[in-house]
Design a protein around this motif. Structure first.
Motif, short mmCIF file in Angstrom:
data_model
loop_
_atom_site.label_atom_id
_atom_site.label_comp_id
_atom_site.label_asym_id
_atom_site.label_seq_id
_atom_site.Cartn_x
_atom_site.Cartn_y
_atom_site.Cartn_z
N MET C 130 -52.96 -39.13 4.54
CA MET C 130 -51.55 -38.75 4.58
C MET C 130 -51.29 -37.55 5.49
O MET C 130 -50.18 -37.35 5.94
CB MET C 130 -51.05 -38.45 3.17
CG MET C 130 -50.86 -39.72 2.36
SD MET C 130 -50.29 -39.42 0.69
CE MET C 130 -51.78 -38.91 -0.13
N ARG C 131 -52.31 -36.73 5.67
CA ARG C 131 -52.10 -35.55 6.50
C ARG C 131 -53.23 -35.42 7.50
O ARG C 131 -54.35 -35.76 7.19
CB ARG C 131 -52.04 -34.30 5.60
CG ARG C 131 -50.76 -34.29 4.80
CD ARG C 131 -50.59 -33.01 4.01
NE ARG C 131 -49.52 -33.16 3.05
CZ ARG C 131 -48.22 -33.04 3.37
NH1 ARG C 131 -47.85 -32.73 4.60
NH2 ARG C 131 -47.29 -33.19 2.44
N PRO C 132 -52.98 -34.95 8.68
CA PRO C 132 -51.63 -34.70 9.19
C PRO C 132 -50.92 -36.03 9.45
O PRO C 132 -51.57 -37.02 9.76
CB PRO C 132 -51.87 -33.95 10.50
CG PRO C 132 -53.24 -34.36 10.93
CD PRO C 132 -54.02 -34.62 9.67
N ARG C 133 -49.61 -35.98 9.31
CA ARG C 133 -48.82 -37.19 9.31
C ARG C 133 -49.02 -38.01 10.58
O ARG C 133 -49.07 -39.23 10.55
CB ARG C 133 -47.36 -36.81 9.14
CG ARG C 133 -46.53 -37.90 8.52
CD ARG C 133 -45.16 -37.37 8.22
NE ARG C 133 -44.18 -38.03 9.07
CZ ARG C 133 -42.90 -37.71 9.08
NH1 ARG C 133 -42.45 -36.72 8.32
NH2 ARG C 133 -42.07 -38.35 9.85
N PHE C 134 -49.11 -37.29 11.71
CA PHE C 134 -49.14 -38.02 12.99
C PHE C 134 -50.45 -38.80 13.16
O PHE C 134 -50.54 -39.68 13.99
CB PHE C 134 -48.93 -37.07 14.17
CG PHE C 134 -50.03 -36.06 14.34
CD1 PHE C 134 -49.94 -34.81 13.74
CD2 PHE C 134 -51.17 -36.36 15.08
CE1 PHE C 134 -50.95 -33.87 13.89
CE2 PHE C 134 -52.18 -35.43 15.24
CZ PHE C 134 -52.08 -34.17 14.63
N LEU C 135 -51.45 -38.50 12.35
CA LEU C 135 -52.71 -39.22 12.48
C LEU C 135 -52.71 -40.57 11.78
O LEU C 135 -53.62 -41.37 11.95
CB LEU C 135 -53.87 -38.36 11.94
CG LEU C 135 -54.55 -37.46 12.97
CD1 LEU C 135 -55.74 -36.76 12.34
CD2 LEU C 135 -55.00 -38.24 14.20
N TRP C 136 -51.68 -40.82 10.98
CA TRP C 136 -51.66 -42.06 10.20
C TRP C 136 -51.78 -43.30 11.08
O TRP C 136 -52.52 -44.24 10.77
CB TRP C 136 -50.41 -42.12 9.33
CG TRP C 136 -50.14 -43.51 8.81
CD1 TRP C 136 -49.06 -44.28 9.06
CD2 TRP C 136 -51.00 -44.30 7.95
NE1 TRP C 136 -49.18 -45.50 8.43
CE2 TRP C 136 -50.35 -45.54 7.75
CE3 TRP C 136 -52.23 -44.09 7.35
CZ2 TRP C 136 -50.91 -46.55 6.97
CZ3 TRP C 136 -52.78 -45.10 6.58
CH2 TRP C 136 -52.12 -46.31 6.39
N ASP C 137 -51.08 -43.27 12.22
CA ASP C 137 -51.15 -44.42 13.12
C ASP C 137 -52.60 -44.69 13.53
O ASP C 137 -53.02 -45.84 13.65
CB ASP C 137 -50.30 -44.20 14.37
CG ASP C 137 -48.82 -44.36 14.06
OD1 ASP C 137 -48.50 -44.89 12.98
OD2 ASP C 137 -47.99 -43.96 14.89
N TRP C 138 -53.32 -43.62 13.78
CA TRP C 138 -54.72 -43.76 14.17
C TRP C 138 -55.55 -44.31 13.02
O TRP C 138 -56.31 -45.26 13.17
CB TRP C 138 -55.26 -42.41 14.64
CG TRP C 138 -56.67 -42.51 15.14
CD1 TRP C 138 -57.09 -42.86 16.38
CD2 TRP C 138 -57.86 -42.25 14.37
NE1 TRP C 138 -58.46 -42.85 16.45
CE2 TRP C 138 -58.96 -42.48 15.24
CE3 TRP C 138 -58.10 -41.86 13.06
CZ2 TRP C 138 -60.27 -42.31 14.81
CZ3 TRP C 138 -59.40 -41.69 12.64
CH2 TRP C 138 -60.48 -41.92 13.50
N GLU C 140 -54.52 -46.00 10.57
CA GLU C 140 -54.16 -47.38 10.29
C GLU C 140 -54.84 -48.34 11.26
O GLU C 140 -55.28 -49.42 10.88
CB GLU C 140 -52.65 -47.57 10.33
CG GLU C 140 -52.23 -48.82 9.56
CD GLU C 140 -50.93 -49.42 10.03
OE1 GLU C 140 -50.36 -48.95 11.02
OE2 GLU C 140 -50.50 -50.38 9.39
N GLY C 141 -54.91 -47.94 12.51
CA GLY C 141 -55.60 -48.75 13.51
C GLY C 141 -57.04 -49.00 13.11
O GLY C 141 -57.56 -50.11 13.23
#
Lengths: 417, 94, 1002
Positions: C130-138, C140-141
């Motif tokens: 969940m944190r840091p938020r911007f890493l979620w896309d990574w 998820e990939g």
């Protein structure tokens, strides 16, 4: 915070062999009385309870669920999230929801796996393309991300899609909302339940509402399979059974309940990059994190409470998908299921006060309620707490069916999602 | 997949039929005398019954006749079909 | 790797060796093998890796219940993902690879997940990333890369699929001993019978059995039975055919696989066929599926269902290993010990959790010299390079909940396990029936039938062969009687079943370590769901079986939990301290096993079958003359006719100018046409249209507007009076079917007292519309029996006569604003008429035009197109068409027009727009604002519905719906386009051309 979820708590609990995790939510017995009762433990109901507690400090709240939380449409939908609606009222409501989605995992400290992989609405006729421009243009002016793609651009995003102009209904273009996507549906219910529980909300499962009591035009509580529970405010958000609950309160609703079916394929390695929807050929498809193709179509024509529909709908749905993606012909359908969607004449919800004081209804989301989950809860909590609608849901009142001020979103919602 | 007993043609697959929703909604004789509320009720509000439900079907790909059915909206079992103008077995007169 | 093929036996054809490839290596097998048995015969034990921990996995089952051995078959466009090796029939040249394992099966880097498994409990992903938020896309990939099983093809499928509809008296699902007996009774009685079985051969458990029936060996009994059935004309046997779904009204879908088992058959026949069956009676002889036992490290390659071991030995003549043992809680697995012994395996023992196995069994084992460890369990296992090496024995407490003592280990390569049997109640439950828990047999059995079905044999919880045979007969008799046939006589075959002692449920075999520790105890192999995961879910408050399923992925695999679900729910019940029936099952839903998309779609694909194409009689002419087509509903309509490399823009300019200056020719055949006849026709139209029709004279035409009951414009068209009680209605092209249905519905359900009849005649007429100042001159040359002068044949009237000798009905109506005639002839004469018009019009430069020019011409006149300039939220008043709305009579939708919102000043109203720059054409659909702004949200005032360049007028024109537009003539609006421009336009009347309406009346 007790048992805050993070990589650190995961490591800490691994050391103790995961024996010390606390409950995500309690399973309390109902108390005799609450300040507010939410009927329906789906995503919308749990979100309503969460925001009642968090935003309005109303924490003596019970969420009454006749089965298991998230067991209705929350756990049966195809998890598409987007806000590219045509009319201002709908666009603002769904965009509020999308903004909440964007921070929801952090807000709830529960990863709802919101995947902003973009949502594509295909156009197959010249009129489709006019409608796509109209909607995209409206979205942009409403501050909502939206673009119009050419077939080549579509192919670039989705390499296996069939953009042949020889197709029966060739793809002429698409609207695309990059911020749209999919989420893990169960997690949304669980995250809101855990969040609400933390504020003291009682999430009560296996507790079916069997009556709505009122006195002198005001609601006094609900009869349930676990006895009478008193409350001066009752919010009903029980998709699939809105008419039934309205009937308990002597209200008539402009709602018809239809089966809506969906299906998944076997899990596959990543093959779809975005969410593809097509009104003209009646189908939509995305790929879940687990790898399944998640597929849906329109509602079954008849009223049905059986959580199942007719096989012919599945056949047409799959044909549409294979028409769009001829390479999926050899993929296998693993499982299909159905939900009950409450459909309003204008394909927009009702989030409204009612003629009964203290009784509020949030219903009629049709096929598209999942995407609205946080926003719906947010405005419904406001409506219940203040006894007046928020600006975002003022237009979605019951009165519009008498004045004629419908918000006709069939263009945006004509196919299920 | 329902199998529907058209009162004119007999039992046919559901795919030959189209659905008409709640039966026995009578168009008001003098609409202009209705309030907006009453007109809106006629236009939009529906019983949407869970259980035995009187509804309209049309044998679109057959005789193209509209008829009524009593169907359980939960089990999907059609309890009876009857022609327009005939008495519902559930007793609501046409 | 040594051959594990037994020297004799099995239902394989040793005379027909086959070569095949697995993960690139070549092997040999025989006809009759599956990929699983073929590999097992070659000594292969490692078949795949698990989904989450990437643990090495071998065969667990022998059929559709297999959770582990998933393969990708073939390459390229014809590859098939996620097949179960146990169901893949071997053919010469078959090539398959495992689906899990990256980069390879043997060296799988994701196997690190097994080492860090403690960090990955059930639902760990809900708690992190969940944190840091911007890493979620990574994140998820990475999750997506790790997830998924096989690869979808990336090229179109060249195979064909088809469907058949069938009706039968009795559908028998499953051709095991029970189903075959039911089919025999029904067949001999003359009923129409379909027998569907998922396997390549009919026989079910008889194929794996050594138990004699009526004194004969089981295969002889089976062969006779199948032979008799196959000779009956009223019986259809469908092997390789899975009943995948049971729907309402005894509608069932059978998925038949027709070519995958044969090499090189190509696309000659359909690859798969879906049978859509309405059965009067259904016999569900679907058998039972053995379930595993949940113990520590119960997933080593070599740990197999006891029934699978029997099947490999007896049916495929394959020895699954040199040494074996049995672990059971019931009697059925003892037979496996016998079979293993018979196959020359060294059987190290039968480990039975029960304190007191039956004497008969103990004696039997004693005779074979196989030790029985009663009251024991397997506390753990050890593996070598090729899977299982040894199992650890524990002495269990009397209640089976604890380990009393560790008792050393047994070295064995194969552990045949049996946790009991689950009747395959899937279809019963899909049909609406409920599962009922049978405490004695520790399984769910079918409760009452809801549809016309009866479960039989082991699907009903009858596990002895003799009883299954007689229950099959009973089920057949029942079905025959219910369908009204006289029941034929039948001798019930007998089989001598052993008596024994009852199963003792053992849902979670203790291993003597603290909760959460020790080896993983797998419940669902494919998803790596363990007993600890279920315990964790319960501890965290996920108490409903549905929550547990969704939280732990229990039963979510391609096997749908056929071997693990019941163990899982029983373990949950234990943790919640409640009974198994109170815990309940998850919902059984189609499909029973996965079904190919292509088979579900069938032939309803592509340009011909996805949706019918409607073509006008003149279609071929349009094609021959280079028309570009537009889809309008199901119709193909000429959009424009480019000449010699013209762009659409220049073609449309040319077509427009030709029409305005001389003559244009439009194929208007697609318009909906409905004959309205009967005494009350006029009264009916009065109720349907907003305007009045009673006083329309015969041979006159009138424009009509139809509203929905909500007051919104629904359709429009010109209708004409042909006689006192005879009207001829036209509708929009796309709305024709809907309008016909609309008329019929109001008539039949609301006004049956009116005598009126409707006939769709859309396809009966071909319509050529000539428009332009020279159209009368042209027609004069071709038509001698009608006075075409304005006085004799006025605007909005019709005449009958002939055009170039073709009998025709002529309408003087105009959608272009020009003098125009619509010539209606029989569909058969359409092409002839069209060609004659083209020929005779040559000297006028007659120009065929398509829908785009039609749109421009009508927009110049301000004529709306319903569905383009309206969207279901537009009233007649919004269109400025109050003039067509009767004040005196009622009609559909009238009352709605009086609602408060309909009277609002700010409603969006139809206006014209003229851009400031005459050449600039507003993009259709673009929203309009009063003040350009980038301060979002920007208030919108309307949108462009139609927009064109008018070559006639020399500037662009547009129609738009604008808030309060009718009172804003001359005001400026701005169109911020999607490509970033901001176009200024002035609101005008929507009528740009000939506002006095003179031309079309000339």
């Amino acid at each position: 915070m007790k048992n805050k979820y993070s990589i650190f708590s995961l490591v800490r609990n691994a050391v103790s062999y995961h024996q010390n995790w606390s409950q995500a939510w309690r399973s309390p017995d109902p108390k005799p009385a609450y300040d507010a009762i939410i009927v329906g433990g789906g995503g919308h109901g749990l979100a309503t309870a969460y925001y009642l507690a968090k935003e309005h400090s109303i924490t003596r709240v019970a969420v009454l669920e006749k089965g298991w939380i998230g067991g209705g449409n929350t756990g049966r939908n195809t998890t598409i999230v987007r806000s590219n609606y045509l009319w201002d009222e709908a666009a603002h409501l769904y965009e509020k929801s999308l903004k909440l989605w964007e921070g929801l995992s952090q807000e709830l400290n529960y990863n709802v796996m919101f995947s902003q992989r973009g949502v594509m609405n295909l156009g197959h006729t010249l009129q489709d393309m006019r409608d796509i421009v109209r909607r995209s243009s409206a979205n942009q002016l409403n501050g909502i991300d939206s673009e119009v793609l050419t077939p080549a651009q579509i192919k670039n995003i989705e390499p296996t899609i069939n953009i042949s102009q020889q197709a029966r209904y060739p793809i002429l273009g698409a609207s695309f909302q990059p911020r749209g996507g999919v989420a893990r549906h169960d997690a949304v219910a669980w995250g809101f339940a855990r969040g609400a529980d933390r504020y003291g909300v009682d999430v009560i499962q296996n507790c079916e509402v069997t009556g709505i009591r009122q006195q002198n035009g005001s609601v006094t509580g609900v009869d349930t399979t676990r006895g009478f529970i008193a409350a001066p405010k009752v919010g009903v958000v029980a998709a699939g059974h809105s008419s039934l609950l309205a009937d308990y309160a002597g209200l008539r609703m402009p709602i018809e309940s239809h089966p809506l079916q969906a299906l998944v394929s076997e899990p596959l390695k990543p093959v779809l990059n975005t969410v593809i929807m097509s009104n003209a050929v009646h189908g939509y498809i995305s790929q879940s994190d687990k790898g399944e193709l998640v597929v849906g179509a329109g509602i079954d024509s008849y009223i049905g409470y059986g959580q199942r529909g007719s096989y012919s709908v599945i056949e047409g749905n799959i044909a549409a998908i294979v028409e769009l993606f001829p390479n999926f012909s050899r993929v296998k359908m693993l499982r299909q299921w159905g939900g009950i969607v409450d459909v309003c004449p204008d394909a927009c919800p009702i989030i409204s006060l009612t003629p009964v004081k203290g009784l509020y209804f949030n219903c009629g989301w049709g096929t598209g309620g999942f995407k609205a989950t946080p926003g719906s809860g947010w405005v419904f909590a406001y409506t219940i707490a203040r006894n007046t609608p928020h600006g975002l849901n003022a237009a979605f009142d019951l009165n519009r069916f008498y004045t004629g001020a419908l918000i006709d979103e069939h263009g945006a919602a004509g196919v299920a999602h | 997949m329902l199998s529907i007993d058209c009162p004119w043609c007999g039992s046919r697959d559901q795919s030959e039929f189209s659905y008409g929703g709640e039966a026995h909604i009578v168009r008001p004789k003098e609409p202009e005398k209705l309030s907006d509320e009453d007109w809106g009720d006629y236009l939009f509000n529906r019983k949407n019954t869970k259980g035995r439900f009187e509804e309209q079907w049309c044998h679109t790909a057959g005789c193209r006749r509209w008829f009524n059915a009593v169907r359980d909206s939960q089990s999907y079992k059609i309890e009876a079909v009857y022609k327009i103008g005939e008495q519902s077995p559930d007793g609501i007169p046409e | 790797m040594s051959s594990q093929r037994l020297p004799s036996g099995g239902r394989i054809n040793r005379g027909r060796p086959l070569e095949f490839f697995f993960n690139g290596r070549r092997y040999e097998g025989f006809e009759g093998d599956t990929l699983a048995s073929g590999l097992l015969a070659n000594g292969i034990r490692l078949f795949g890796r698990s989904f989450k921990y990437h643990r090495p996995r071998g065969l667990f089952g022998s059929g559709s219940e297999e959770p582990n051995a998933l393969v990708q078959l073939g390459e390229g466009a014809s590859t098939i993902p996620n097949l179960k090796a146990t169901q893949v029939e071997l053919f010469d040249g078959l090539s398959a690879r495992t689906v899990v394992g990256w980069p390879s099966l043997e060296i799988d880097l994701y196997a690190i997940n097994n080492r860090i498994g403690r960090l990955l409990p059930a639902g760990f992903y809900y708690k992190t990333f969940m944190r840091p938020r911007f890493l979620w896309d990574w994140y998820e990939g990475r999750i997506r890369h790790a997830a998924g099983l096989g690869f979808a093809p990336t090229e179109p499928d060249s195979a064909r699929y088809d469907k058949r509809n069938a009706h039968c008296d009795v559908l028998v699902v499953g051709a095991g001993p029970t189903g075959l007996m039911a089919a025999l009774v029904a067949g001999r009685s003359g009923a129409r019978v379909i027998v569907a079985d998922e396997q390549a051969e009919m026989g079910g458990d008889l194929l794996s059995s050594t138990q004699h029936v009526s004194g004969a060996c089981p295969w002889m009994f089976l062969d006779n039975l199948v032979k008799e059935l196959s000779l009956m004309d009223n019986v259809m046997l469908l092997p390789r055919s899975t009943v995948s779904g049971y729907y309402d009204y005894n509608f069932l879908v059978i998925n038949q696989r027709r070519t995958d088992h044969q090499a090189g058959i190509g696309d000659i026949v359909s690859r798969e066929r879906n049978w859509r069956v309405r059965a009067r009676q259904v016999v569900l002889a679907t058998g039972a599926i053995e379930r595993g036992l949940v113990f520590a490290d119960n997933d080593r390659p070599g740990i197999m269902l006891s029934s699978a071991v029997r099947t490999y030995i007896n049916r495929y003549a394959v020895r699954p290993g040199r040494t074996g043992a049995v672990f059971t809680n019931n009697d059925s697995a003892y037979q496996t010990a016998v079979e293993m012994h018979g196959a020359g395996m060294e059987v190290k023992g039968v480990i039975d959790v029960r304190q007191r196995p039956s004497q008969e069994r103990l004696l039997q084992m004693d005779t074979l010299g196989i030790p029985v460890y009663s009251g024991h369990g397997v506390g753990g296992t050890r593996s070598g390079r090729q899977g299982l090496r040894a199992v650890e024995l524990c002495r269990l407490s009397a209640d089976g909940r604890d380990v009393l003592t560790q008792k050393g280990s047994l070295d064995c390569q194969v552990l045949a396990i049996s946790g009991g049997w689950n009747p395959a109640i899937h279809l019963h439950c899909q049909s609406g029936g409920r599962p009922k828990y049978d405490d004695d047999q520790a399984c769910f059995v079918p409760d009452k039938s809801v549809q016309s079905e009866r479960s039989a044999g082991s699907a009903l919880g009858i596990f002895q062969l003799g009883n299954c045979l007689s229950d099959g007969v009973d089920a057949g008799v029942h079905a025959v009687r219910e369908t009204g046939y006289a029941c034929a006589h039948i001798d019930i075959p007998y089989a001598s079943d052993r008596t024994g002692s009852a199963i003792e449920p053992m849902w979670n075999v203790p291993d003597g370590v603290l909760p959460g520790r020790g080896g993983k105890k797998f419940v669902d192999y494919q998803n790596d769901t363990t007993a600890a995961d279920i315990a964790l879910a319960a501890r965290e408050g996920y108490r409903s079986i549905e929550h547990v399923k969704r939280y732990t992925a229990l039963g979510f695999g391609t096997d749908q939990g056929k071997t693990g679900n019941i163990n899982g729910l029983a373990i949950l019940a234990q943790h919640l301290g409640q009974s198994i029936p109170a815990t309940g099952t998850t919902t059984f839903r189609p499909n029973y096993t996965p079904v190919t998309f292509g088979a579900i779609a069938g032939r309803e694909l592509g340009t011909v079958f996805f949706d019918p194409v409607r073509k006008t009689p003149m279609h071929d002419w349009h094609v021959a003359h280079g028309a570009v087509f537009e889809d309008v509903g199901q119709w193909k309509r000429p959009w424009y006719y480019p000449k010699g490399g013209e762009t659409m823009e220049s073609a449309v300019r040319r077509e427009c100018l030709a029409t305005r200056k001389s003559i244009g020719l439009l194929d208007a055949s697609t318009l909906g046409k409905i004959e309205v006849r009967g005494r009350d026709s006029a009264e009916f139209l009065n109720r349907i249209y907003t305007n009045a029709w009673s006083k329309l004279e015969i041979n006159r035409c009138r424009y009509g507007l139809m509203l929905g009951e909500d007051g919104m414009v629904m359709d429009d068209g010109v209708s004409s009076r042909l006689g006192d009680n005879h009207y001829y209605m036209t509708t929009t092209t796309g709305g024709a079917a809907h309008v016909l249905g609309w008329l019929e519905r109001w008539h039949q359900t609301e006004w049956p007292e009116l005598e009126v009849f409707f006939t769709s005649v859309t396809d009966r007429w071909a319509v050529a519309s000539i428009a332009g100042p020279n159209s009368r001159s042209l027609l004069d040359r071709l038509c001698s029996d009608i006075d075409l002068s304005a006085g004799a044949f006025p605007f909005m009237s019709l005449r009958e006569g002939s055009v170039a000798g073709i009998s025709a009905r002529l309408f003087r109506i105009s959608f272009s604003g020009e003098l125009a005639f619509e010539i209606n002839v029989s569909a058969d004469d359409g092409v002839a008429l069209w060609e004659l018009l083209m020929e005779a019009g040559g000297e006028y430069g007659i120009t065929p035009y398509g829908t785009e020019t039609m749109h421009v011409l009508r927009a110049e006149k301000g004529y709306v197109i319903v569905g383009q300039d309206t969207d279901g939220s537009v009233t007649p008043a919004d269109l400025g068409m109050d003039w067509i709305v009767s004040k005196t009579k009622d009609f559909i939708g009238k009352r709605s027009l009086a609602r408060s919102d309909m009277l609002r000043d700010s409603r969006k109203q139809l206006v014209g727009l003229v851009t400031e720059q005459p050449e600039t054409v507003l993009p259709e659909g673009t929203q309009l604002v009063n003040e350009p702004s980038t301060d979002y949200p920007v208030p919108m005032t309307g949108h462009v519905t139609s927009s064109y360049y008018s070559s006639t007028l020399g500037h662009s024109i547009a129609l738009a719906l604008i808030k309060g537009g009718h009172t804003r003539m001359g005001a400026s609006v701005y169109a911020p386009t999607l490509d970033g421009q901001c176009i200024k336009a002035i609101i005008s009347s929507p009528v740009f051309y000939d506002p006095e309406n003179k031309l079309h009346k000339t």
